[in-house]
Scaffold this active site. Structure first.
Site, short mmCIF file in Angstrom:
data_model
loop_
_atom_site.label_atom_id
_atom_site.label_comp_id
_atom_site.label_asym_id
_atom_site.label_seq_id
_atom_site.Cartn_x
_atom_site.Cartn_y
_atom_site.Cartn_z
CE LYS A 114 2.96 -26.59 -70.15
NZ LYS A 114 1.93 -27.59 -70.33
CE LYS A 197 -1.37 -21.46 -71.97
NZ LYS A 197 -1.57 -22.58 -72.84
CE LYS A 200 -6.57 -28.32 -70.18
NZ LYS A 200 -5.48 -29.10 -70.71
P1 ATP Z 1 -1.65 -26.41 -69.65
O1 ATP Z 1 -1.73 -25.14 -68.86
O2 ATP Z 1 -1.71 -27.66 -68.83
O3 ATP Z 1 -0.57 -26.40 -70.69
P2 ATP Z 1 -3.69 -25.46 -71.24
O4 ATP Z 1 -4.70 -24.83 -70.39
O5 ATP Z 1 -2.72 -24.59 -71.97
O6 ATP Z 1 -2.98 -26.52 -70.40
P3 ATP Z 1 -3.86 -27.44 -73.32
O7 ATP Z 1 -4.34 -28.80 -73.04
O8 ATP Z 1 -2.39 -27.25 -73.41
O9 ATP Z 1 -4.42 -26.40 -72.25
O10 ATP Z 1 -4.54 -26.85 -74.60
C1 ATP Z 1 -5.70 -27.33 -75.24
C2 ATP Z 1 -6.05 -26.38 -76.36
O11 ATP Z 1 -6.53 -25.15 -75.81
C3 ATP Z 1 -4.87 -26.00 -77.25
O12 ATP Z 1 -5.28 -25.97 -78.62
C4 ATP Z 1 -4.49 -24.64 -76.77
O13 ATP Z 1 -3.90 -23.87 -77.80
C5 ATP Z 1 -5.83 -24.06 -76.36
N1 ATP Z 1 -5.69 -23.06 -75.30
C6 ATP Z 1 -5.19 -23.25 -74.07
N2 ATP Z 1 -5.23 -22.14 -73.33
C7 ATP Z 1 -5.77 -21.19 -74.12
C8 ATP Z 1 -6.09 -19.81 -73.94
N3 ATP Z 1 -5.86 -19.20 -72.79
N4 ATP Z 1 -6.65 -19.14 -74.97
C9 ATP Z 1 -6.90 -19.77 -76.14
N5 ATP Z 1 -6.63 -21.06 -76.38
C10 ATP Z 1 -6.06 -21.78 -75.40
#
Ligand code: ATP
Ligand code: LTN
Length: 332
Positions: A114, A197, A200
């Site tokens: 990040k 991955k 968000k």
């Molecule tokens: P950001 O991109 O803002 O970091 P994010 O989409 O990774 O957000 P988080 O809020 O960080 O989402 O994660 C919430 C939960 O979802 C965590 O337990 C994370 O491991 C899971 N998660 C996020 N993205 C994935 C993905 N692509 N596949 C499986 N699990 C995920």
């Protein structure tokens, strides 16, 4: 199985959770609330490590709560709360910063990824100390298990290291938590860039399937998902990352095994397969989205539910902070 303490958190960093969040983490949250003592936290303080837009942040915290309830987190079964409502998170977060070494914090890949994105100099201190606040989230509740996606493994390891170090230096204070990470579905990939991955904050707009998106929008995204060379629907993450990702998604939502799906679509080609995936995704998400929109009609009720959760959370968290302070030699 005896009752276990469960703790997990999710950041309110977008207008909608995506299918990666759901399949990697939130689906397990729902399953684990039965027969366990589950605490689920909207980690709004963690969200402050990214860009801050006050109007959006407020909206996203409430939308997060509405989605969690809509997808099955029951405020009666689980303790659902917002991190900033429980000041103990900041209190223990500071202690964890004083236990963690600069070197180990510097090895966190989420920080490296990040901070690299915006240029290392523009990364804020909170992004660096983020994992210590996360450790506090977990340790405050003496959690046995932390259901998260694969990308969080390193943060859970750090939490275990910090707890072990604290206990051996200052006396038994924290339970050593374990990650609860699924083998399949733990990583869902971006539909447009199926080697990244689904995310968000950094996903491509067309590659992220959102719970709050309209069915039409999600159908369009699935139909225009990147596919791979060849035309056979087979699971092969190396040669066919796009199709493999869609197979994982279909299987996780429909409950059909991947090999069944491969048989079912043998000789049918990608087009038919994508239509089937779209149907499964859209029908699965439709009632969740509708319920979330309904819940958002009554903000006051949502806030009341969250305050109720915070009261329950605080009573557990404050006992841990008191113990921690005492063991550190602070005068209570
Ligand atoms: P950001 O991109 O803002 O970091 P994010 O989409 O990774 O957000 P988080 O809020 O960080 O989402 O994660 C919430 C939960 O979802 C965590 O337990 C994370 O491991 C899971 N998660 C996020 N993205 C994935 C993905 N692509 N596949 C499986 N699990 C995920
Ligand atoms: N860092 C996590 C979110 C998070 C979390 C937690 C997860 C903050 N505190 C405590 C589990 C337990 C993420 O980025 N997904």
């Amino acid at each position: 199985m005896s009752t276990k303490r469960i703790l997990s958190g999710i950041q309110p960093t977008s207008d909608s959770f995506h299918l990666g969040n759901y399949l990697g983490a939130l689906k397990q949250w729902v399953e684990l609330q039965d027969g366990n003592d589950a605490f689920y936290c909207i980690v709004d303080l963690h969200a402050l490590t990214g860009d801050i837009d006050p109007t959006l942040l407020r909206k996203r915290i409430l939308t997060s709560a509405a989605q969690l309830i809509a997808l099955g987190i029951s405020p009666e079964k689980s303790t659902l709360f917002v991190q900033s409502h429980v000041a103990e998170h900041n209190q223990l977060g500071w202690i964890m910063e004083c236990i963690a070494g600069f070197g180990e914090a510097n090895r966190m890949t989420q920080f490296k990824d990040k901070s690299a994105k915006g240029g290392a100099d523009s990364a804020r201190v909170g992004l660096f100390t983020y994992p210590m606040l996360q450790a506090a989230d977990i340790l405050l509740y003496q959690a046995h298990y932390v259901p998260v996606g694969e990308d969080q493994r390193q943060h859970i390891e750090l939490t275990r290291d910090l707890a072990t170090r604290f206990n051996s230096r200052f006396g038994e204070t924290f339970r050593i938590p374990e990650g609860h990470i699924l083998k399949s579905g733990a990583k869902i990939y971006d539909l447009q860039e199926p080697t990244n991955k689904m995310s968000k904050s950094s996903g491509s707009a067309a590659g992220v399937l959102e719970i709050m998106d309209t069915p039409e929008a999600n159908i369009k995204k699935i139909k225009s998902a990147t596919t791979d060379a060849g035309r056979e629907v087979t699971f092969d993450e190396k040669e066919k990352p796009g199709i493999s990702n869609l197979l994982t998604i279909h299987s996780a939502l429909s409950g059909e095994s991947i090999s069944n799906l491969e048989n079912q679509f043998a000789g049918k080609g990608y087009g038919d397969f994508k239509s089937a995936v779209a149907e499964v995704v859209v029908e699965y998400l439709r009632p969740i989205r509708e319920r979330a929109l309904e819940l958002l009609q009554d903000e006051a009720h949502l806030v009341k539910v969250l305050h109720g959760g915070a009261d329950k959370a605080r009573s557990v968290a404050s006992a841990t902070v008191a113990d921690t302070y005492k063991n550190l030699g602070l005068v209570l």
